[in-house]
Design an enzyme around this catalytic site. Structure first.
Site, PDB file in Angstrom:
ATOM      1  N   HIS A  24       6.228  -0.106  -5.334  1.00  0.00           N
ATOM      2  CA  HIS A  24       5.543  -1.183  -6.067  1.00  0.00           C
ATOM      3  C   HIS A  24       5.877  -1.108  -7.567  1.00  0.00           C
ATOM      4  CE1 HIS A  24       2.439  -0.577  -2.688  1.00  0.00           C
ATOM      5  NE2 HIS A  24       2.987  -1.746  -2.457  1.00  0.00           N
ATOM      6  N   ARG A  99      11.815  -5.155   1.231  1.00  0.00           N
ATOM      7  CA  ARG A  99      12.310  -3.808   1.472  1.00  0.00           C
ATOM      8  C   ARG A  99      13.385  -3.809   2.548  1.00  0.00           C
ATOM      9  NH1 ARG A  99       7.038  -1.377   3.270  1.00  0.00           N
ATOM     10  NH2 ARG A  99       6.968  -3.506   4.033  1.00  0.00           N
ATOM     11  N   SER A 137       2.576   1.948   1.911  1.00  0.00           N
ATOM     12  CA  SER A 137       1.327   2.652   1.597  1.00  0.00           C
ATOM     13  C   SER A 137       0.807   3.387   2.835  1.00  0.00           C
ATOM     14  CB  SER A 137       0.288   1.669   1.071  1.00  0.00           C
ATOM     15  OG  SER A 137       0.788   1.021  -0.072  1.00  0.00           O
TER      16      SER A 137
HETATM   17  N1  COA Z   1       7.748  -0.845  -2.072  1.00  0.00           N
HETATM   18  C1  COA Z   1       7.035  -0.081  -1.228  1.00  0.00           C
HETATM   19  N2  COA Z   1       6.143  -0.562  -0.359  1.00  0.00           N
HETATM   20  C2  COA Z   1       5.966  -1.884  -0.363  1.00  0.00           C
HETATM   21  C3  COA Z   1       6.659  -2.747  -1.201  1.00  0.00           C
HETATM   22  C4  COA Z   1       7.592  -2.168  -2.094  1.00  0.00           C
HETATM   23  N3  COA Z   1       8.304  -2.913  -2.932  1.00  0.00           N
HETATM   24  N4  COA Z   1       6.276  -4.003  -0.947  1.00  0.00           N
HETATM   25  C5  COA Z   1       5.358  -3.928   0.021  1.00  0.00           C
HETATM   26  N5  COA Z   1       5.170  -2.647   0.372  1.00  0.00           N
HETATM   27  C6  COA Z   1       4.280  -2.148   1.413  1.00  0.00           C
HETATM   28  C7  COA Z   1       2.836  -2.239   1.056  1.00  0.00           C
HETATM   29  O1  COA Z   1       2.382  -1.036   0.478  1.00  0.00           O
HETATM   30  C8  COA Z   1       2.188  -2.486   2.383  1.00  0.00           C
HETATM   31  O2  COA Z   1       2.016  -1.264   3.046  1.00  0.00           O
HETATM   32  P1  COA Z   1       0.906  -1.109   4.153  1.00  0.00           P
HETATM   33  O3  COA Z   1       1.016  -2.248   5.108  1.00  0.00           O
HETATM   34  O4  COA Z   1       1.259   0.171   4.726  1.00  0.00           O
HETATM   35  O5  COA Z   1      -0.391  -1.112   3.388  1.00  0.00           O
HETATM   36  C9  COA Z   1       3.216  -3.231   3.191  1.00  0.00           C
HETATM   37  O6  COA Z   1       4.431  -2.972   2.538  1.00  0.00           O
HETATM   38  C10 COA Z   1       2.952  -4.668   3.258  1.00  0.00           C
HETATM   39  O7  COA Z   1       2.845  -5.120   1.939  1.00  0.00           O
HETATM   40  P2  COA Z   1       2.521  -6.597   1.628  1.00  0.00           P
HETATM   41  O8  COA Z   1       3.300  -7.484   2.484  1.00  0.00           O
HETATM   42  O9  COA Z   1       2.643  -6.757   0.150  1.00  0.00           O
HETATM   43  O10 COA Z   1       1.066  -6.748   2.118  1.00  0.00           O
HETATM   44  P3  COA Z   1      -0.188  -6.483   1.363  1.00  0.00           P
HETATM   45  O11 COA Z   1      -1.250  -6.293   2.350  1.00  0.00           O
HETATM   46  O12 COA Z   1      -0.039  -5.402   0.359  1.00  0.00           O
HETATM   47  O13 COA Z   1      -0.434  -7.871   0.574  1.00  0.00           O
HETATM   48  C11 COA Z   1      -1.201 -10.136   0.358  1.00  0.00           C
HETATM   49  C12 COA Z   1      -0.574  -9.083   1.258  1.00  0.00           C
HETATM   50  C13 COA Z   1      -2.392  -9.587  -0.391  1.00  0.00           C
HETATM   51  C14 COA Z   1      -0.190 -10.597  -0.665  1.00  0.00           C
HETATM   52  C15 COA Z   1      -1.610 -11.304   1.273  1.00  0.00           C
HETATM   53  O14 COA Z   1      -2.385 -10.795   2.331  1.00  0.00           O
HETATM   54  C16 COA Z   1      -2.422 -12.340   0.535  1.00  0.00           C
HETATM   55  O15 COA Z   1      -1.884 -13.153  -0.191  1.00  0.00           O
HETATM   56  N6  COA Z   1      -3.757 -12.324   0.735  1.00  0.00           N
HETATM   57  C17 COA Z   1      -4.677 -13.241   0.104  1.00  0.00           C
HETATM   58  C18 COA Z   1      -5.230 -14.224   1.122  1.00  0.00           C
HETATM   59  C19 COA Z   1      -4.259 -15.341   1.346  1.00  0.00           C
HETATM   60  O16 COA Z   1      -3.970 -16.137   0.476  1.00  0.00           O
HETATM   61  N7  COA Z   1      -3.749 -15.400   2.582  1.00  0.00           N
HETATM   62  C20 COA Z   1      -2.777 -16.387   2.963  1.00  0.00           C
HETATM   63  C21 COA Z   1      -1.381 -15.919   2.607  1.00  0.00           C
HETATM   64  S1  COA Z   1      -0.202 -17.096   3.177  1.00  0.00           S
END
Ligand code: COA
Length: 170
Positions: A24, A99, A137
């Protein structure tokens, strides 16, 4: 880098950040060189059942950004729809990290949904640096929980808090 070198645009980098990893941080650092301002938006996401509270997750990121001395990054939290949050910040760019190949389908789906919900929103995908392309994560939590070494994947402040939290939860 001065503000004159960057465009004046605001990029919102959303995620659960439970906890923040070097993957991140890599995206935050690189995005901060592209955009005028980055808002790292920590999602209060009840579906993910996070190990760290929203305040803890925000606190880690604030400390990390402070230590990196990046002046154009703000850390915030949000609940509800991401597109509504962007509206409150007068922002229309979502930054996401890509990723591995399998991220692509998911990113296309959420970028398309966000576009349907708010047509003026653009999603910018940055390739995660190769050395962090396999971490997540959950993986870090799992390895730490089983006593494995996660040094090099997250800052010490995160690692120490994670070890402490996992011991408390035993
Ligand atoms: N390096 C390392 N790890 C990464 C990364 C990076 N560059 N990018 C993402 N990851 C990891 C994250 O840590 C996460 O790990 P985990 O699943 O083990 O916790 C995983 O990859 C998925 O990450 P991400 O896709 O960013 O999901 P998230 O849960 O962290 O975030 C939101 C998702 C919050 C952006 C999305 O759920 C959201 O927008 N929510 C708000 C509600 C909403 O509007 N919903 C409709 C969306 S269309």
């Amino acid at each position: 880098m001065t503000d004159n070198d960057r465009n004046g645009k605001i990029g919102v980098y959303p995620g659960t950040f439970d906890p923040a990893t070097y993957g991140h941080i890599d995206i935050i650092t690189r995005a901060s060189n592209i955009f005028g301002k980055i808002i790292v938006a920590v999602a209060d996401n009840p579906y993910k059942n996070p190990i760290f509270t929203i305040e803890e997750r925000v606190g880690f990121l604030k400390k990390i950004v402070e230590d990196l001395n990046i002046d154009n990054v703000e850390i915030d939290s949000f609940s509800g729809l991401l597109v509504n949050y962007l509206r409150t910040k007068n922002a229309n760019i979502i930054i996401r990290g890509l990723r591995v190949f399998t991220d692509f389908d998911y990113e296309v789906a959420i970028a398309s949904m966000n576009k349907k919900l708010s047509p003026n929103i653009e999603t910018v995908l940055l390739m995660t640096s190769e050395k962090y392309s396999f971490i997540s994560s959950s993986l870090i939590k799992e390895v730490a929980g089983l006593g494995g070494c996660i040094k090099g994947y997250a800052p010490d402040i995160v690692i120490n808090a994670l070890v402490e939290k996992l011991q408390k939860n035993k």
